[in-house]
Write a protein that holds these residues in place. Structure first.
Motif, PDB file in Angstrom:
ATOM      1  N   ARG A  25     -34.820  28.724 -28.016  1.00 23.56           N
ATOM      2  CA  ARG A  25     -35.385  29.296 -29.095  1.00 23.56           C
ATOM      3  C   ARG A  25     -35.957  30.750 -29.283  1.00 23.56           C
ATOM      4  O   ARG A  25     -36.102  30.990 -29.816  1.00 23.56           O
ATOM      5  N   ALA A  26     -37.075  30.851 -28.032  1.00 22.50           N
ATOM      6  CA  ALA A  26     -37.707  31.429 -27.800  1.00 22.50           C
ATOM      7  C   ALA A  26     -36.872  33.153 -27.354  1.00 22.50           C
ATOM      8  O   ALA A  26     -37.716  34.463 -27.441  1.00 22.50           O
ATOM      9  N   GLY A  27     -36.063  33.036 -27.111  1.00 22.35           N
ATOM     10  CA  GLY A  27     -35.583  33.885 -25.836  1.00 22.35           C
ATOM     11  C   GLY A  27     -34.073  34.425 -26.849  1.00 22.35           C
ATOM     12  O   GLY A  27     -33.013  33.797 -27.316  1.00 22.35           O
ATOM     13  N   ALA A  28     -33.514  35.542 -26.084  1.00 24.68           N
ATOM     14  CA  ALA A  28     -32.124  35.936 -26.816  1.00 24.68           C
ATOM     15  C   ALA A  28     -31.707  35.951 -25.501  1.00 24.68           C
ATOM     16  O   ALA A  28     -30.859  36.970 -24.163  1.00 24.68           O
ATOM     17  N   TYR A  29     -30.418  34.671 -25.506  1.00 26.57           N
ATOM     18  CA  TYR A  29     -29.490  34.086 -24.317  1.00 26.57           C
ATOM     19  C   TYR A  29     -28.089  34.973 -24.929  1.00 26.57           C
ATOM     20  O   TYR A  29     -27.413  34.900 -25.628  1.00 26.57           O
ATOM     21  N   HIS A  30     -27.417  35.020 -23.469  1.00 28.04           N
ATOM     22  CA  HIS A  30     -25.907  35.223 -23.568  1.00 28.04           C
ATOM     23  C   HIS A  30     -25.066  34.347 -23.246  1.00 28.04           C
ATOM     24  O   HIS A  30     -23.598  34.147 -23.372  1.00 28.04           O
ATOM     25  N   ALA A  31     -25.630  33.199 -22.843  1.00 30.54           N
ATOM     26  CA  ALA A  31     -25.048  32.362 -21.881  1.00 30.54           C
ATOM     27  C   ALA A  31     -26.073  31.246 -21.261  1.00 30.54           C
ATOM     28  O   ALA A  31     -27.134  31.313 -20.693  1.00 30.54           O
ATOM     29  N   VAL A  32     -25.411  29.995 -21.272  1.00 31.02           N
ATOM     30  CA  VAL A  32     -26.333  29.069 -20.724  1.00 31.02           C
ATOM     31  C   VAL A  32     -25.378  27.994 -19.525  1.00 31.02           C
ATOM     32  O   VAL A  32     -24.059  27.331 -19.943  1.00 31.02           O
ATOM     33  N   ILE A  33     -26.228  28.385 -18.453  1.00 30.27           N
ATOM     34  CA  ILE A  33     -25.497  27.463 -17.394  1.00 30.27           C
ATOM     35  C   ILE A  33     -26.300  25.406 -17.295  1.00 30.27           C
ATOM     36  O   ILE A  33     -27.915  25.644 -17.218  1.00 30.27           O
ATOM     37  N   LEU A  34     -25.910  24.711 -17.908  1.00 30.15           N
ATOM     38  CA  LEU A  34     -27.136  23.102 -18.084  1.00 30.15           C
ATOM     39  C   LEU A  34     -26.372  22.055 -16.723  1.00 30.15           C
ATOM     40  O   LEU A  34     -24.607  22.105 -17.414  1.00 30.15           O
ATOM     41  N   ASP A  35     -27.528  21.996 -16.214  1.00 26.43           N
ATOM     42  CA  ASP A  35     -27.021  20.468 -15.828  1.00 26.43           C
ATOM     43  C   ASP A  35     -26.935  19.320 -16.391  1.00 26.43           C
ATOM     44  O   ASP A  35     -27.142  18.860 -17.588  1.00 26.43           O
ATOM     45  N   VAL A  36     -26.383  18.025 -16.021  1.00 28.84           N
ATOM     46  CA  VAL A  36     -25.897  17.700 -16.861  1.00 28.84           C
ATOM     47  C   VAL A  36     -27.307  15.922 -16.329  1.00 28.84           C
ATOM     48  O   VAL A  36     -28.289  15.444 -17.259  1.00 28.84           O
ATOM     49  N   MET A  37     -27.098  16.107 -15.136  1.00 29.97           N
ATOM     50  CA  MET A  37     -28.951  15.143 -14.845  1.00 29.97           C
ATOM     51  C   MET A  37     -29.896  15.935 -14.199  1.00 29.97           C
ATOM     52  O   MET A  37     -30.443  16.496 -13.758  1.00 29.97           O
ATOM     53  N   LEU A  38     -30.681  15.999 -15.557  1.00 23.98           N
ATOM     54  CA  LEU A  38     -32.128  16.270 -16.376  1.00 23.98           C
ATOM     55  C   LEU A  38     -33.188  15.146 -15.753  1.00 23.98           C
ATOM     56  O   LEU A  38     -32.975  14.492 -17.124  1.00 23.98           O
ATOM     57  N   PRO A  39     -34.537  15.603 -15.784  1.00 24.86           N
ATOM     58  CA  PRO A  39     -34.963  14.501 -16.294  1.00 24.86           C
ATOM     59  C   PRO A  39     -35.475  14.552 -17.148  1.00 24.86           C
ATOM     60  O   PRO A  39     -35.656  15.549 -18.422  1.00 24.86           O
ATOM     61  N   ARG A  40     -35.988  12.466 -18.016  1.00 29.29           N
ATOM     62  CA  ARG A  40     -36.343  13.404 -19.291  1.00 29.29           C
ATOM     63  C   ARG A  40     -35.245  13.313 -21.150  1.00 29.29           C
ATOM     64  O   ARG A  40     -35.248  11.758 -21.383  1.00 29.29           O
ATOM     65  N   MET A  41     -34.447  14.426 -20.334  1.00 28.58           N
ATOM     66  CA  MET A  41     -33.702  14.578 -21.194  1.00 28.58           C
ATOM     67  C   MET A  41     -32.785  14.973 -20.672  1.00 28.58           C
ATOM     68  O   MET A  41     -32.770  16.406 -20.107  1.00 28.58           O
ATOM     69  N   ASP A  42     -31.481  14.568 -20.960  1.00 30.16           N
ATOM     70  CA  ASP A  42     -29.878  14.945 -19.965  1.00 30.16           C
ATOM     71  C   ASP A  42     -29.216  16.278 -21.084  1.00 30.16           C
ATOM     72  O   ASP A  42     -29.923  16.038 -22.090  1.00 30.16           O
ATOM     73  N   GLY A  43     -29.117  16.262 -20.481  1.00 26.32           N
ATOM     74  CA  GLY A  43     -27.932  17.647 -20.371  1.00 26.32           C
ATOM     75  C   GLY A  43     -27.192  17.303 -21.085  1.00 26.32           C
ATOM     76  O   GLY A  43     -26.939  18.526 -22.520  1.00 26.32           O
ATOM     77  N   PHE A  44     -26.859  16.397 -22.010  1.00 27.35           N
ATOM     78  CA  PHE A  44     -25.879  16.361 -23.144  1.00 27.35           C
ATOM     79  C   PHE A  44     -26.749  15.629 -23.456  1.00 27.35           C
ATOM     80  O   PHE A  44     -26.142  16.373 -25.080  1.00 27.35           O
ATOM     81  N   GLU A  45     -27.950  15.621 -24.045  1.00 29.08           N
ATOM     82  CA  GLU A  45     -28.854  15.575 -25.398  1.00 29.08           C
ATOM     83  C   GLU A  45     -29.370  17.049 -25.913  1.00 29.08           C
ATOM     84  O   GLU A  45     -29.012  17.447 -26.604  1.00 29.08           O
ATOM     85  N   VAL A  46     -29.773  18.358 -24.580  1.00 30.51           N
ATOM     86  CA  VAL A  46     -29.441  19.249 -24.902  1.00 30.51           C
ATOM     87  C   VAL A  46     -28.576  19.821 -24.915  1.00 30.51           C
ATOM     88  O   VAL A  46     -28.642  21.450 -26.069  1.00 30.51           O
ATOM     89  N   LEU A  47     -27.433  19.156 -25.516  1.00 29.58           N
ATOM     90  CA  LEU A  47     -26.165  20.183 -25.881  1.00 29.58           C
ATOM     91  C   LEU A  47     -26.197  19.939 -27.172  1.00 29.58           C
ATOM     92  O   LEU A  47     -25.738  21.076 -27.708  1.00 29.58           O
ATOM     93  N   LYS A  48     -26.070  18.795 -27.135  1.00 29.17           N
ATOM     94  CA  LYS A  48     -25.991  18.567 -28.803  1.00 29.17           C
ATOM     95  C   LYS A  48     -27.013  19.401 -29.510  1.00 29.17           C
ATOM     96  O   LYS A  48     -26.339  19.967 -30.584  1.00 29.17           O
ATOM     97  N   GLN A  49     -28.188  19.468 -29.712  1.00 30.93           N
ATOM     98  CA  GLN A  49     -28.694  20.361 -29.896  1.00 30.93           C
ATOM     99  C   GLN A  49     -28.886  22.044 -29.786  1.00 30.93           C
ATOM    100  O   GLN A  49     -29.238  22.523 -30.941  1.00 30.93           O
ATOM    101  N   LEU A  50     -28.212  22.145 -28.843  1.00 30.92           N
ATOM    102  CA  LEU A  50     -27.991  23.755 -28.499  1.00 30.92           C
ATOM    103  C   LEU A  50     -26.877  23.580 -29.653  1.00 30.92           C
ATOM    104  O   LEU A  50     -27.318  25.151 -30.719  1.00 30.92           O
ATOM    105  N   ARG A  51     -25.870  23.311 -29.891  1.00 32.53           N
ATOM    106  CA  ARG A  51     -24.354  23.250 -30.507  1.00 32.53           C
ATOM    107  C   ARG A  51     -25.416  23.268 -32.101  1.00 32.53           C
ATOM    108  O   ARG A  51     -24.359  23.284 -32.613  1.00 32.53           O
ATOM    109  N   GLN A  52     -26.648  22.522 -32.143  1.00 31.42           N
ATOM    110  CA  GLN A  52     -26.798  22.710 -33.382  1.00 31.42           C
ATOM    111  C   GLN A  52     -26.915  23.980 -34.580  1.00 31.42           C
ATOM    112  O   GLN A  52     -27.456  24.281 -35.720  1.00 31.42           O
TER     113      GLN A  52
END
Length: 230
Positions: A41-68
């Motif tokens: 949210r603070a930067g300007a990126y061209h792509a994200v490399i996202l791991d599924v297995m993350l502590p506390r908030m998994d990659g699927f939840e991160v992806l949901k928020q990114l896609r919103q």
């Protein structure tokens, strides 16, 4: 090109950064999902490399928020290599999937593919600003704004789902092969990820409210591909 990598494996992050940076990529790293979202949210990126297995908030939840918030290309990584992870990630809007046994060259190829697809999508979106609106019964595809309405209700489609629908609708009545669709929406050949089109089509059909045995708009043509029913 600026890449955000969200992965708690610090050694892997260093290896990826060391490989990609001489190729012209600037890699910034977050080790948790929360940190990744804050950096995104603070930067300007061209792509994200996202791991599924993350502590506390998994990659699927991160992806949901990114896609919103964005249609930015997302390449998902998983150590488990399970088909379920791949399907869930794609249905949530991931652009591609890579098991963690990947080679550096394969990562680079996949990254180039998803960013190229995104750039092509953006170019098409700009070219479609004066595009016509497609109407089929209770379905309306507004190409200028890249929005889709079903019975007047706005559908929340991922960029790939919209591209698939638009390509199929513009060729209504013609059978389009999986190879053609992959090249049209992703700029890559089917052997890179031979089931991704089927997964995206399944998700698109669900959002269109279609019954598997009674398709209203998207018909499967056995051994050939898909056809939009006008």
């Amino acid at each position: 090109m600026k890449i955000l990598m969200i992965d708690d494996d610090q050694k892997l992050c260093r290896l990826v950064a060391d490989y990609l940076e001489p190729m012209g990529y600037k890699v910034e790293v977050a080790y948790t999902g929360t940190q990744g979202l804050e950096m995104f949210r603070a930067g300007a990126y061209h792509a994200v490399i996202l791991d599924v297995m993350l502590p506390r908030m998994d990659g699927f939840e991160v992806l949901k928020q990114l896609r919103q918030e964005s249609g930015i290309p997302v390449l998902m990584l998983t150590a488990r290599g399970e088909e379920t992870d791949r399907i869930v990630g794609l249905e949530l809007g991931a652009d591609d999937y890579l098991p963690k046994t990947f080679s550096s060259r394969e990562l680079l190829a996949r990254l180039r593919a998803v960013t190229r697809r995104y750039q092509q999508t953006e170019s098409r979106a700009n070219a479609e600003q004066a595009g016509q609106t497609l109407r089929f019964a209770d379905l309306e595809i507004e190409q200028a704004s890249r929005t889709v309405r079903l019975q007047g209700e706005l559908l929340n489609l991922t960029p790939v789902e919209y591209d698939l629908l638009a390509v199929l609708a513009n060729a209504a009545g013609r059978v389009l092969t999986r190879d053609y669709l992959l090249e049209a929406v992703a700029g890559r050949n089917y052997d890179v990820f031979d089931r991704s089109i089927d997964v995206h089509i399944s998700s698109l059909r669900r959002k269109l409210g279609e019954q598997p045995r009674q398709p209203r708009y998207i018909q499967t043509v056995r051994t050939a591909g898909y056809m939009f029913i006008a």
